[in-house]
Design an enzyme around this catalytic site. Structure first.
Site, PDB file in Angstrom:
ATOM      1  N   HIS A   1       0.818  -1.225   0.000  1.00 26.62           N
ATOM      2  CA  HIS A   1       0.000   0.000   0.000  1.00 26.62           C
ATOM      3  C   HIS A   1       0.848   1.270   0.000  1.00 26.62           C
ATOM      4  O   HIS A   1       0.309   2.370  -0.069  1.00 26.62           O
ATOM      5  CB  HIS A   1      -0.926   0.040   1.225  1.00 26.62           C
ATOM      6  CG  HIS A   1      -1.888  -1.105   1.278  1.00 26.62           C
ATOM      7  ND1 HIS A   1      -2.748  -1.396   0.234  1.00 26.62           N
ATOM      8  CD2 HIS A   1      -2.121  -2.042   2.226  1.00 26.62           C
ATOM      9  CE1 HIS A   1      -3.470  -2.462   0.560  1.00 26.62           C
ATOM     10  NE2 HIS A   1      -3.105  -2.879   1.754  1.00 26.62           N
TER      11      HIS A   1
HETATM   12 ZN    ZN Z   1      -3.788  -7.330   2.904  1.00 27.58          ZN
END
Ligand code: ZN
Length: 366
Positions: free
Chosen positions: A153
């Site tokens: 992320h």
């Molecule tokens: Zn994850």
């Protein structure tokens, strides 16, 4: 042969992460510093933040690993991180409140930053160093596993979802800049969440092909980042083994038929496990073992080096499952054989036969 960055007029900084590793070590990277422990604060996160150490303990108990045959990860330095990250992003991590937001551990905002650095960011930087090291090892040996990392992320200027450093982007950029013959990468991201960090970093980069299989209903639902996915497989709540494994195999074979990369980065998150509080999928432990086997078999059959990262999945039983995945890969003959042959010329022959186009690679281990 000169290095790529020389011919392009770029200079690369000296790094310890590409130092040569003895052939007696398996290309499995880890360091005890991976684990996050701090006065019980780690228990405030829905995380087994010691899972990495437990994986290693299980693999030692099964006598697959010893202290002497693991590669010890080094912490990525600021110079290493600047290969991808902006200076302003790294400076923002000097604020505890920023780290508390990224890691989703709110009490961190009350701690002095030196403690946050030591107890949280250093472990993440060590895992990041491990991913970069494992990238080179994968090219050298045909496969490598970092028992950590997979911070999918995080992009060059933004962290989130527990990911403070963009280790996947870093590993690929290091390979592109420093290893002759590595110019195309494929990321196969099988964590339950969409890998929006590497997707944002490689948005307009035709050298990187991204396949992402994730629960469409959960974090981060990053519509902009989705534009970077070349093969997108969106799953619904509660997807089970048979559908999942069929789709992984079909689309990974399709991906490898479409492009022939020089390296595969496999983000092997285990938060697809049934009962995971964040993933929302219903894959069994046996299904996860089978998934890793499918991915490794496809990569190894084609002679494409593969780097596996453990990524998300922090239930109490997760560490055992990851260990079982690695043991199964070994039992299936998909990992381990090179190291077991010991040192000597037979290694070179095996390496040349399986990765002939990499046989002339030169490494810039400065
Ligand atoms: Zn994850």
């Amino acid at each position: 042969m000169s290095h790529k960055e020389d011919s392009e007029g770029k200079s690369s900084h000296p790094t310890g992460l590409y130092a040569s590793i003895p052939r007696t070590c398996l290309p499995i990277v880890y360091h005890p510093d991976y684990n996050i422990t701090f006065m019980g604060l780690e228990k405030l996160h829905p995380f087994d933040s010691g899972k990495w150490g437990k994986v290693i303990r299980f693999l030692k108990e099964e006598q697959f690993l010893t202290d002497g045959n693991i590669v010890e990860a080094l912490e990525a330095t600021e110079e290493d991180l600047l290969v991808v990250h902006t200076k302003s992003y790294l400076n923002r991590l000097k604020w505890s409140v920023v780290v508390a937001t990224i890691t989703e551990i709110p009490p961190l905002m009350c701690l002095p930053n030196f403690l946050v650095q030591r107890r949280v960011l250093r472990p993440l930087r060590t895992q990041t160093g491990g991913t970069i090291m494992a990238g080179k090892l994968a090219v050298d040996r045909g496969w490598a596993i970092n028992v950590g990392g997979g911070f999918h992320h995080c992009s060059s200027d933004k962290g989130g979802g527990f990911c403070a450093y963009a280790d996947i982007t870093l590993a690929i950029k290091f390979l592109f800049e420093r290893v002759e013959g590595i110019s195309r990468a494929t990321i196969i991201d099988l964590d339950a969440h969409q890998g929006n960090g590497h997707e944002r970093d490689f948005m307009d980069d035709s050298r990187v092909f991204i396949m992402d299989v994730y629960n469409r209903n959960i974090y981060p639902r990053d519509g902009f980042a989705k534009r970077a996915i070349k093969r997108k497989v969106e799953l619904d709540w509660g997807t089970e083994d048979s559908e999942y494994l069929r789709k992984v195999e079909l689309h990974f074979e399709g991906t490898l038929n479409e492009v022939q990369p020089d390296i595969i980065i496999y983000n092997a998150g285990t938060d697809i496990l049934d009962g995971d509080p964040l993933g929302g999928l219903s894959i069994s432990p046996q299904g996860i073992v089978k998934r890793d086997e499918i991915v490794f078999r496809a990569a190894r059959r084609r002679g494409i080096p593969i780097l596996m990262l453990t990524s998300g999945g922090y239930q109490k039983k997760t560490a055992r499952i990851i260990a079982d995945c690695i043991l199964n890969l070994h039992q299936q003959g998909l990992i381990g054989a090179e190291a077991l042959e010991g040192e000597g010329s037979s290694l070179q022959v095996t390496s040349m036969l399986s990765h002939s186009r990499h046989a002339g690679s030169t490494f810039n281990a400065v």
